[in-house]
Design a protein around this motif. Structure first.
Motif, PDB file in Angstrom:
ATOM      1  N   LEU A  30     -49.883  39.336 -47.704  1.00  0.00           N
ATOM      2  CA  LEU A  30     -50.374  40.658 -47.723  1.00  0.00           C
ATOM      3  C   LEU A  30     -51.792  40.678 -47.928  1.00  0.00           C
ATOM      4  CD1 LEU A  30     -47.621  42.495 -49.674  1.00  0.00           C
ATOM      5  CD2 LEU A  30     -47.987  42.807 -47.385  1.00  0.00           C
ATOM      6  N   GLY A  31     -52.760  39.961 -48.432  1.00  0.00           N
ATOM      7  CA  GLY A  31     -54.012  40.015 -48.881  1.00  0.00           C
ATOM      8  C   GLY A  31     -54.107  40.212 -50.019  1.00  0.00           C
ATOM      9  N   THR A  32     -55.555  39.708 -50.595  1.00  0.00           N
ATOM     10  CA  THR A  32     -55.871  39.873 -51.897  1.00  0.00           C
ATOM     11  C   THR A  32     -57.323  40.587 -52.009  1.00  0.00           C
ATOM     12  OG1 THR A  32     -56.720  37.572 -51.937  1.00  0.00           O
ATOM     13  CG2 THR A  32     -54.558  38.030 -52.655  1.00  0.00           C
ATOM     14  N   PRO A  33     -57.593  40.958 -53.122  1.00  0.00           N
ATOM     15  CA  PRO A  33     -59.046  41.433 -53.183  1.00  0.00           C
ATOM     16  C   PRO A  33     -60.127  40.488 -52.776  1.00  0.00           C
ATOM     17  CG  PRO A  33     -57.589  42.131 -55.011  1.00  0.00           C
ATOM     18  CD  PRO A  33     -56.820  41.208 -54.285  1.00  0.00           C
ATOM     19  N   VAL A  34     -61.184  40.856 -52.384  1.00  0.00           N
ATOM     20  CA  VAL A  34     -62.403  39.940 -52.114  1.00  0.00           C
ATOM     21  C   VAL A  34     -62.726  38.915 -53.117  1.00  0.00           C
ATOM     22  CG1 VAL A  34     -64.665  39.885 -51.198  1.00  0.00           C
ATOM     23  CG2 VAL A  34     -63.129  41.726 -50.307  1.00  0.00           C
ATOM     24  N   ASP A  35     -62.396  39.604 -54.216  1.00  0.00           N
ATOM     25  CA  ASP A  35     -62.891  38.655 -55.516  1.00  0.00           C
ATOM     26  C   ASP A  35     -61.879  37.764 -56.185  1.00  0.00           C
ATOM     27  OD1 ASP A  35     -61.564  40.725 -56.633  1.00  0.00           O
ATOM     28  OD2 ASP A  35     -62.901  41.168 -58.528  1.00  0.00           O
ATOM     29  N   ARG A  36     -60.724  37.862 -55.340  1.00  0.00           N
ATOM     30  CA  ARG A  36     -59.443  37.079 -55.708  1.00  0.00           C
ATOM     31  C   ARG A  36     -59.018  36.403 -54.501  1.00  0.00           C
ATOM     32  NH1 ARG A  36     -55.817  33.782 -56.374  1.00  0.00           N
ATOM     33  NH2 ARG A  36     -54.151  34.268 -58.057  1.00  0.00           N
ATOM     34  N   PRO A  37     -59.653  35.483 -53.903  1.00  0.00           N
ATOM     35  CA  PRO A  37     -59.024  34.833 -52.812  1.00  0.00           C
ATOM     36  C   PRO A  37     -58.026  34.023 -53.429  1.00  0.00           C
ATOM     37  CG  PRO A  37     -61.343  33.577 -53.614  1.00  0.00           C
ATOM     38  CD  PRO A  37     -61.093  34.938 -54.398  1.00  0.00           C
ATOM     39  N   VAL A  38     -57.165  33.438 -52.477  1.00  0.00           N
ATOM     40  CA  VAL A  38     -55.773  32.601 -52.970  1.00  0.00           C
ATOM     41  C   VAL A  38     -56.466  31.200 -52.832  1.00  0.00           C
ATOM     42  CG1 VAL A  38     -53.620  32.019 -52.047  1.00  0.00           C
ATOM     43  CG2 VAL A  38     -54.285  34.307 -51.640  1.00  0.00           C
ATOM     44  N   ARG A  39     -56.317  30.415 -53.683  1.00  0.00           N
ATOM     45  CA  ARG A  39     -56.955  29.282 -53.749  1.00  0.00           C
ATOM     46  C   ARG A  39     -55.592  28.232 -53.372  1.00  0.00           C
ATOM     47  NH1 ARG A  39     -61.518  28.868 -56.681  1.00  0.00           N
ATOM     48  NH2 ARG A  39     -61.245  26.979 -57.742  1.00  0.00           N
ATOM     49  N   VAL A  40     -56.067  27.607 -51.989  1.00  0.00           N
ATOM     50  CA  VAL A  40     -55.198  26.674 -51.518  1.00  0.00           C
ATOM     51  C   VAL A  40     -55.990  25.084 -51.746  1.00  0.00           C
ATOM     52  CG1 VAL A  40     -54.111  25.962 -49.277  1.00  0.00           C
ATOM     53  CG2 VAL A  40     -54.372  28.308 -49.763  1.00  0.00           C
ATOM     54  N   TYR A  41     -54.958  24.438 -52.303  1.00  0.00           N
ATOM     55  CA  TYR A  41     -55.487  22.820 -52.407  1.00  0.00           C
ATOM     56  C   TYR A  41     -54.777  21.957 -51.259  1.00  0.00           C
ATOM     57  CZ  TYR A  41     -56.008  18.144 -54.523  1.00  0.00           C
ATOM     58  OH  TYR A  41     -56.226  17.080 -54.999  1.00  0.00           O
ATOM     59  N   ALA A  42     -55.334  21.136 -50.790  1.00  0.00           N
ATOM     60  CA  ALA A  42     -55.025  20.163 -49.851  1.00  0.00           C
ATOM     61  C   ALA A  42     -55.624  18.679 -50.127  1.00  0.00           C
ATOM     62  CB  ALA A  42     -55.330  20.260 -48.261  1.00  0.00           C
ATOM     63  N   ASP A  43     -54.746  17.695 -50.201  1.00  0.00           N
ATOM     64  CA  ASP A  43     -55.424  16.495 -50.547  1.00  0.00           C
ATOM     65  C   ASP A  43     -55.134  15.237 -49.585  1.00  0.00           C
ATOM     66  OD1 ASP A  43     -52.663  16.257 -51.099  1.00  0.00           O
ATOM     67  OD2 ASP A  43     -52.928  15.664 -53.417  1.00  0.00           O
ATOM     68  N   GLY A  44     -55.795  14.369 -49.865  1.00  0.00           N
ATOM     69  CA  GLY A  44     -55.218  13.167 -48.934  1.00  0.00           C
ATOM     70  C   GLY A  44     -56.425  11.929 -48.990  1.00  0.00           C
ATOM     71  N   ILE A  45     -56.402  11.174 -48.331  1.00  0.00           N
ATOM     72  CA  ILE A  45     -57.270   9.807 -48.206  1.00  0.00           C
ATOM     73  C   ILE A  45     -58.682  10.208 -47.204  1.00  0.00           C
ATOM     74  CG2 ILE A  45     -57.662   7.276 -48.005  1.00  0.00           C
ATOM     75  CD1 ILE A  45     -55.628   8.408 -50.086  1.00  0.00           C
ATOM     76  N   PHE A  46     -58.182  10.673 -46.021  1.00  0.00           N
ATOM     77  CA  PHE A  46     -59.185  11.026 -45.099  1.00  0.00           C
ATOM     78  C   PHE A  46     -59.973  10.006 -44.525  1.00  0.00           C
ATOM     79  CE2 PHE A  46     -58.185  14.938 -47.648  1.00  0.00           C
ATOM     80  CZ  PHE A  46     -57.613  15.741 -46.754  1.00  0.00           C
ATOM     81  N   ASP A  47     -59.263   8.721 -44.432  1.00  0.00           N
ATOM     82  CA  ASP A  47     -60.210   7.674 -43.830  1.00  0.00           C
ATOM     83  C   ASP A  47     -60.397   7.820 -42.517  1.00  0.00           C
ATOM     84  OD1 ASP A  47     -61.671   5.320 -44.051  1.00  0.00           O
ATOM     85  OD2 ASP A  47     -59.824   4.090 -43.550  1.00  0.00           O
ATOM     86  N   LEU A  48     -61.659   7.495 -41.852  1.00  0.00           N
ATOM     87  CA  LEU A  48     -61.924   7.743 -40.517  1.00  0.00           C
ATOM     88  C   LEU A  48     -61.593   9.071 -39.947  1.00  0.00           C
ATOM     89  CD1 LEU A  48     -60.497   4.498 -38.861  1.00  0.00           C
ATOM     90  CD2 LEU A  48     -63.001   4.930 -39.526  1.00  0.00           C
ATOM     91  N   PHE A  49     -62.151  10.191 -40.643  1.00  0.00           N
ATOM     92  CA  PHE A  49     -61.912  11.531 -40.223  1.00  0.00           C
ATOM     93  C   PHE A  49     -61.863  11.793 -38.870  1.00  0.00           C
ATOM     94  CE2 PHE A  49     -62.845  16.107 -40.454  1.00  0.00           C
ATOM     95  CZ  PHE A  49     -62.020  16.461 -41.225  1.00  0.00           C
ATOM     96  N   HIS A  50     -60.720  12.467 -38.633  1.00  0.00           N
ATOM     97  CA  HIS A  50     -60.594  12.702 -37.108  1.00  0.00           C
ATOM     98  C   HIS A  50     -59.985  14.094 -36.771  1.00  0.00           C
ATOM     99  CE1 HIS A  50     -56.197  11.994 -38.220  1.00  0.00           C
ATOM    100  NE2 HIS A  50     -56.662  10.794 -38.712  1.00  0.00           N
ATOM    101  N   SER A  51     -59.638  14.682 -35.687  1.00  0.00           N
ATOM    102  CA  SER A  51     -59.216  16.097 -35.402  1.00  0.00           C
ATOM    103  C   SER A  51     -57.780  16.047 -36.017  1.00  0.00           C
ATOM    104  CB  SER A  51     -58.831  15.888 -33.875  1.00  0.00           C
ATOM    105  OG  SER A  51     -58.135  14.986 -33.323  1.00  0.00           O
ATOM    106  N   GLY A  52     -56.871  15.098 -36.306  1.00  0.00           N
ATOM    107  CA  GLY A  52     -55.734  15.318 -37.140  1.00  0.00           C
ATOM    108  C   GLY A  52     -55.962  16.069 -38.418  1.00  0.00           C
ATOM    109  N   HIS A  53     -56.727  15.244 -39.119  1.00  0.00           N
ATOM    110  CA  HIS A  53     -57.506  15.925 -40.445  1.00  0.00           C
ATOM    111  C   HIS A  53     -57.826  17.405 -40.382  1.00  0.00           C
ATOM    112  CE1 HIS A  53     -58.138  11.381 -41.539  1.00  0.00           C
ATOM    113  NE2 HIS A  53     -56.610  11.743 -41.872  1.00  0.00           N
TER     114      HIS A  53
END
Length: 260
Positions: A30-53
């Motif tokens: 629905l959306g949150t206040p400007v000072d309260r963004p939704v904190r999304v976490y993504a993790d990985g190895i990201f070796d040879l960073f490419h378009s899929g990453h």
């Protein structure tokens, strides 16, 4: 306008210190206040960073109208222990992520399995990753407890591109890349190429150069022959026209009805 790379979590003074009330996915969408963004976490190895990453991170960043994307990158020690050797070292992988437009913050030496303490420390609302069970470190799915807690949001993988695919191409065409880098000034030692293979590659490079020269000569020869044929055709056509004119003039003078 972006003018600087994303900060590292352990160096920024912008960490979320305010009380962090748990959000539902419906509330986040629905959306949150400007000072309260939704904190999304993504993790990985990201070796040879490419378009899929990059596409996966784009999906994570745009899951909600107002979001802050934290990206965890595992260290060399952890990655080599649980997954295998990488092409890029951890510093190179950290820097690659810092310069991706979708990333707001990079967490170095990210854990292999997300603990409640880690999620609380970084005030993480949701974890984004593709939905394929990720079996590792003795677990059938390292994100199972995140899914059970209702904090997991799936992203879609990009078909046809992966770090393993890129490495496979390099291994498959090893000779081509070894020869190319020898031509560009790298030494056999830097390329871990044996003495015999170095001589073989350099000989192949010389052969290729000779082939290219022969090809160029053939092309120039063809062009020359074409020009000669074209000139010959023009000369013959001109001669035929002049001949007709000469014969016509002769008949006008010496023919039965000629002036003479």
């Amino acid at each position: 306008t972006l003018t600087a790379p994303a900060p590292f979590a352990d160096e920024t003074s912008c960490q979320c210190q305010a009380p962090h009330e748990k959000l539902t996915i419906a509330q986040a969408r629905l959306g949150t206040p400007v000072d309260r963004p939704v904190r999304v976490y993504a993790d990985g190895i990201f070796d040879l960073f490419h378009s899929g990453h990059a596409r996966a991170l784009m999906q994570a960043k745009t899951l909600f109208p107002n979001s802050y994307l934290l990206v965890g990158v595992c260290s060399d020690d952890l990655t080599h222990k649980f997954k295998g050797f990488t092409v890029m070292n951890e510093t190179e992988r950290y820097e690659a992520l810092r310069h991706c437009r979708y990333v707001d913050e990079v967490i170095r030496d990210a854990p292999w399995t997300l603990t409640p303490e880690f999620l609380e420390k970084h005030k993480i609302d949701f974890v984004a990753h593709d939905d394929i069970p990720y079996s590792s470190a003795g677990s059938d799915d390292v994100y199972k407890h995140i899914k059970e807690a209702g904090m997991f949001i799936p992203t879609q993988r990009t078909e046809g591109i992966s770090t393993s695919d890129i490495i496979t191409r390099i291994v498959r065409d090893y000779d081509v890349y070894a020869r190319r880098n020898l031509q560009r000034g790298y030494t056999a030692k830097e390329l871990n190429v044996s003495f015999i293979n170095e001589k073989k590659y350099r000989f192949q490079n010389q052969v290729d150069k000779m082939k290219e020269k022969v090809k160029n000569v053939e092309e120039k020869s063809k062009e020359f022959v074409y020009k000669v044929e074209e000139k010959s055709h023009d000369l013959i056509q001109t001669w035929e026209e002049k001949s007709r004119e000469f014969i016509g003039s002769f008949l006008e003078l010496f023919g039965p009805d000629g002036a003479w």
